[in-house]
Write an enzyme that holds these catalytic residues in place. Structure first.
Site, PDB file in Angstrom:
ATOM      1  N   ASN A  86       0.822  -1.218   0.000  1.00  0.00           N
ATOM      2  CA  ASN A  86       0.000   0.000   0.000  1.00  0.00           C
ATOM      3  C   ASN A  86       0.858   1.271   0.000  1.00  0.00           C
ATOM      4  OD1 ASN A  86      -2.229   1.614   0.113  1.00  0.00           O
ATOM      5  ND2 ASN A  86      -2.823   1.060   2.205  1.00  0.00           N
ATOM      6  N   HIS A  89     -14.349  -5.404  11.275  1.00  0.00           N
ATOM      7  CA  HIS A  89     -14.053  -4.085  11.860  1.00  0.00           C
ATOM      8  C   HIS A  89     -15.350  -3.351  12.217  1.00  0.00           C
ATOM      9  CE1 HIS A  89     -10.069  -3.772   9.349  1.00  0.00           C
ATOM     10  NE2 HIS A  89     -10.072  -4.780  10.183  1.00  0.00           N
ATOM     11  N   ARG A 129     -13.197  -6.077  15.801  1.00  0.00           N
ATOM     12  CA  ARG A 129     -12.174  -5.108  16.190  1.00  0.00           C
ATOM     13  C   ARG A 129     -12.827  -3.746  16.344  1.00  0.00           C
ATOM     14  NH1 ARG A 129      -7.627  -2.648  12.258  1.00  0.00           N
ATOM     15  NH2 ARG A 129      -9.359  -1.219  11.898  1.00  0.00           N
ATOM     16  N   TYR A 143      -6.792   6.628  12.944  1.00  0.00           N
ATOM     17  CA  TYR A 143      -6.607   5.329  12.287  1.00  0.00           C
ATOM     18  C   TYR A 143      -7.835   4.447  12.515  1.00  0.00           C
ATOM     19  CZ  TYR A 143      -5.922   0.566  11.461  1.00  0.00           C
ATOM     20  OH  TYR A 143      -6.173  -0.699  11.002  1.00  0.00           O
ATOM     21  N   ASP A 161      -6.664  -2.329  17.761  1.00  0.00           N
ATOM     22  CA  ASP A 161      -5.387  -2.074  17.072  1.00  0.00           C
ATOM     23  C   ASP A 161      -4.833  -0.726  17.539  1.00  0.00           C
ATOM     24  OD1 ASP A 161      -3.281  -1.832  15.331  1.00  0.00           O
ATOM     25  OD2 ASP A 161      -4.454  -2.185  13.503  1.00  0.00           O
ATOM     26  N   HIS A 163      -1.976   0.399  16.560  1.00  0.00           N
ATOM     27  CA  HIS A 163      -1.316   0.905  15.357  1.00  0.00           C
ATOM     28  C   HIS A 163       0.014   1.589  15.660  1.00  0.00           C
ATOM     29  CE1 HIS A 163      -1.578   1.933  10.997  1.00  0.00           C
ATOM     30  NE2 HIS A 163      -2.295   0.835  11.016  1.00  0.00           N
ATOM     31  N   GLU A 200      -3.318  -5.124  19.538  1.00  0.00           N
ATOM     32  CA  GLU A 200      -2.452  -5.285  18.358  1.00  0.00           C
ATOM     33  C   GLU A 200      -1.466  -4.123  18.220  1.00  0.00           C
ATOM     34  OE1 GLU A 200      -4.827  -5.610  14.821  1.00  0.00           O
ATOM     35  OE2 GLU A 200      -3.189  -4.926  13.545  1.00  0.00           O
ATOM     36  N   GLU A 213       2.120  -7.336  11.307  1.00  0.00           N
ATOM     37  CA  GLU A 213       1.585  -7.116   9.960  1.00  0.00           C
ATOM     38  C   GLU A 213       2.624  -6.507   9.023  1.00  0.00           C
ATOM     39  OE1 GLU A 213      -1.770  -4.590  11.072  1.00  0.00           O
ATOM     40  OE2 GLU A 213      -0.799  -2.925  10.058  1.00  0.00           O
ATOM     41  N   ARG A 239       0.969 -11.766  13.270  1.00  0.00           N
ATOM     42  CA  ARG A 239       0.083 -11.151  12.275  1.00  0.00           C
ATOM     43  C   ARG A 239       0.666 -11.163  10.863  1.00  0.00           C
ATOM     44  NH1 ARG A 239      -4.185  -9.222  11.853  1.00  0.00           N
ATOM     45  NH2 ARG A 239      -3.811  -7.009  11.542  1.00  0.00           N
ATOM     46  N   HIS A 249      -2.767 -10.624   8.968  1.00  0.00           N
ATOM     47  CA  HIS A 249      -3.201  -9.321   8.474  1.00  0.00           C
ATOM     48  C   HIS A 249      -4.046  -9.550   7.214  1.00  0.00           C
ATOM     49  CE1 HIS A 249      -1.713  -5.162   6.854  1.00  0.00           C
ATOM     50  NE2 HIS A 249      -2.719  -4.994   7.666  1.00  0.00           N
ATOM     51  N   ASP A 269      -6.438  -3.456   1.776  1.00  0.00           N
ATOM     52  CA  ASP A 269      -5.353  -3.021   0.892  1.00  0.00           C
ATOM     53  C   ASP A 269      -4.402  -4.151   0.498  1.00  0.00           C
ATOM     54  OD1 ASP A 269      -4.743  -1.279   3.766  1.00  0.00           O
ATOM     55  OD2 ASP A 269      -3.257  -2.753   3.169  1.00  0.00           O
ATOM     56  N   GLU A 306      -7.962 -11.696   9.877  1.00  0.00           N
ATOM     57  CA  GLU A 306      -8.642 -10.414   9.657  1.00  0.00           C
ATOM     58  C   GLU A 306      -9.401 -10.498   8.339  1.00  0.00           C
ATOM     59  OE1 GLU A 306      -5.963  -7.118   9.344  1.00  0.00           O
ATOM     60  OE2 GLU A 306      -7.531  -5.627   9.663  1.00  0.00           O
ATOM     61  N   TRP A 364       2.452   6.494  12.340  1.00  0.00           N
ATOM     62  CA  TRP A 364       1.031   6.451  11.946  1.00  0.00           C
ATOM     63  C   TRP A 364       0.474   5.064  12.248  1.00  0.00           C
ATOM     64  CZ3 TRP A 364      -1.761   3.643   8.117  1.00  0.00           C
ATOM     65  CH2 TRP A 364      -3.140   3.986   8.114  1.00  0.00           C
TER      66      TRP A 364
HETATM   67  C1  GCO Z   1      -4.841  -3.658  10.090  1.00  0.00           C
HETATM   68  C2  GCO Z   1      -3.831  -2.668   9.646  1.00  0.00           C
HETATM   69  C3  GCO Z   1      -4.143  -1.911   8.421  1.00  0.00           C
HETATM   70  C4  GCO Z   1      -2.975  -1.035   7.984  1.00  0.00           C
HETATM   71  C5  GCO Z   1      -2.925  -0.985   6.507  1.00  0.00           C
HETATM   72  C6  GCO Z   1      -1.758  -0.195   5.968  1.00  0.00           C
HETATM   73  O1  GCO Z   1      -4.682  -4.132  11.198  1.00  0.00           O
HETATM   74  O2  GCO Z   1      -5.725  -3.977   9.320  1.00  0.00           O
HETATM   75  O3  GCO Z   1      -3.268  -1.987  10.688  1.00  0.00           O
HETATM   76  O4  GCO Z   1      -5.332  -1.206   8.469  1.00  0.00           O
HETATM   77  O5  GCO Z   1      -3.086   0.232   8.485  1.00  0.00           O
HETATM   78  O6  GCO Z   1      -2.880  -2.295   6.025  1.00  0.00           O
HETATM   79  O7  GCO Z   1      -1.729  -0.293   4.577  1.00  0.00           O
HETATM   80 MG    MG Z   2      -3.103  -3.439  12.285  1.00  0.00          MG
END
Ligand code: GCO
Ligand code: MG
Length: 401
Positions: free
Chosen positions: A37, A122, A147, A159, A209, A211, A235, A261, A282, A311, A315, A338, A401
């Site tokens: 991505n 989600h 989630r 996020y 998550d 993140h 996560e 991930e 993940r 993961h 994307d 996921e 991020w």
């Molecule tokens: C998740 C991830 C994604 C990422 C994304 C980045 O747990 O699904 O954190 O949402 O942010 O795959 O490209």
């Molecule tokens: Mg994630």
């Protein structure tokens, strides 16, 4: 059997996907996902300029040899671009091998360990009330695991809560900038899960998550604060370059930990797994070197009581959803996957044998990995430049991020 041609196609049915098709002299073909991505064209160039020319004329049945050739043979090992390219090739080769055998991929791996694999979906909202309503709707629809992500008072786009891109076609496609405050977040999230448990009870698995936003001691605090709400996992509490950070988190909390991930190889997870510093790994087929790379990680994890939770965001393409489902049906230590809600355009472009019903996925029994790719439809959705957002603290400091 010989590889006759390999094509790389970048297409955007609402999200950019990098797809490889390998065609053999005997007429069998296979497809693989190499989507990274925000860096899609780098993978496409790596494939077109450096990988494909070396593979033409080779025997597609020698998957391990080709994997080693691309991994060891390049001298420059690992990294997301290289490993996504290897993954795309590897998935397409396993697709061809399983088609030639007349079997679904999971049978070649050793057969099914379970009827189907649990997935998580989600749910999110700008406020706690909105998030509780979104999670409750998923629970009522029969999902076993959800989630939950929530907006934080005083901060803007978040996020997992707001769309990644503004949708303004004329805006310059530069990374969106988001603002982060750890103290506001740590204050708010336990309140979300308290409200969620009060609303949905204890029979549903709840996940969250972080993140990569916290430091180890902050993550330890959050893990402790969330203990009463019995999360399935917390996560990416901290970025995992420093694998030892997880020891500190682990020493302070029994909230289960998931990470990986962004991992590309077994080496990214070696300390975490062998020291049992995490509960769920993940890593996913697209970013960890395909079936061959991910199978190694799964087997290593199984030795150390670590279960899998691949993961699977929107994307990476429906090809990787299928490949992950085969690995997840087979692996004795698979726990959850996921599951992204692909759009109708994405489903149409990637016709698939996998099925998803009320939170459980099955890869299907079509020979191969069971996912195809409609190149004509792909041609109607050309690549669109897009980036992931970046994140800053309230004073402007660049953050994760
Ligand atoms: C998740 C991830 C994604 C990422 C994304 C980045 O747990 O699904 O954190 O949402 O942010 O795959 O490209
Ligand atoms: Mg994630």
């Amino acid at each position: 059997m010989k590889i006759e041609a390999i094509k790389t196609i970048v297409t955007s049915p609402g999200q950019n996907f990098v797809t490889v098709r390998i065609v053999t002299e005997c007429g069998l073909s296979g497809v693989g996902d190499g989507t990274l991505n925000g860096r899609e064209l780098a993978v496409a160039s790596y494939l077109d300029d450096h990988v494909i020319p070396c593979l033409l004329g080779r025997d597609p049945r020698r998957i391990e040899e080709i994997w080693q050739y691309l991994y060891r043979g390049a001298y420059w090992r690992r990294g997301p671009v290289t490993m996504a390219a290897i993954a795309a090739i590897d998935m397409a080769l396993w697709d061809i091998k399983a088609k030639a055998a007349g079997m679904p991929l999971y049978q070649l791996l050793g057969g099914a360990s379970r009827r189907h694999l649990m997935t998580y979906t989600h749910a999110s909202g700008a406020t706690i009330e909105d998030t509780v309503a979104a999670v409750s709707a998923k629970v009522s629809a029969g999902y076993p695991a959800v989630r939950a992500q929530c907006g934080i008072p005083g901060l803007g786009a978040m996020y997992g809560v707001h769309p990644l891109h503004s949708g303004d076609a004329d805006a310059p496609k530069l990374p969106e900038e988001q603002v982060w405050s750890t103290s506001r977040y740590l204050q708010h999230v336990p309140q979300l899960f308290e409200a969620l448990r009060a609303a949905v009870g204890w029979d549903v698995h709840l996940l969250h998550d972080v993140h990569h936003r916290l430091t180890p001691i902050e993550a330890a605090r959050l893990g402790k604060d969330l203990e009463p709400y019995r999360l399935f996992w917390m996560e990416d509490a901290v970025p995992a370059e420093a694998q030892d950070s997880f020891r500190l988190i682990r020493q302070h909390t029994t909230t289960p930990l998931a990470v990986g991930e962004v991992f590309n190889a077994i080496w990214d997870a070696r300390e975490l797994i062998s020291n049992q510093l995490i509960d769920y790994i993940r890593a996913t087929s697209t970013h960890a070197g395909g079936v061959t790379g991910l199978r190694r990680i799964f087997e290593f994890a199984a030795l150390h009581h670590v279960r899998t939770g691949c993961h699977g965001p929107v994307d990476i393409s429906p090809i990787s959803a299928g490949v992950n489902a085969h690995l997840g049906l087979w692996a004795p230590n698979a726990a959850i996957q996921e599951f992204a809600d692909y759009s109708p355009e994405m489903h149409a472009m990637f016709p698939h044998a996998w099925t998803h019903h009320q939170g459980y996925i099955h890869p299907g029994d079509a020979p191969g990995h069971g996912v195809d790719f409609d190149e004509t439809l792909a041609g109607e959705h050309p690549y669109e430049p897009a980036y992931l957002p970046v994140c800053r603290l309230e004073d402007g400091t660049l953050w994760n991020w």
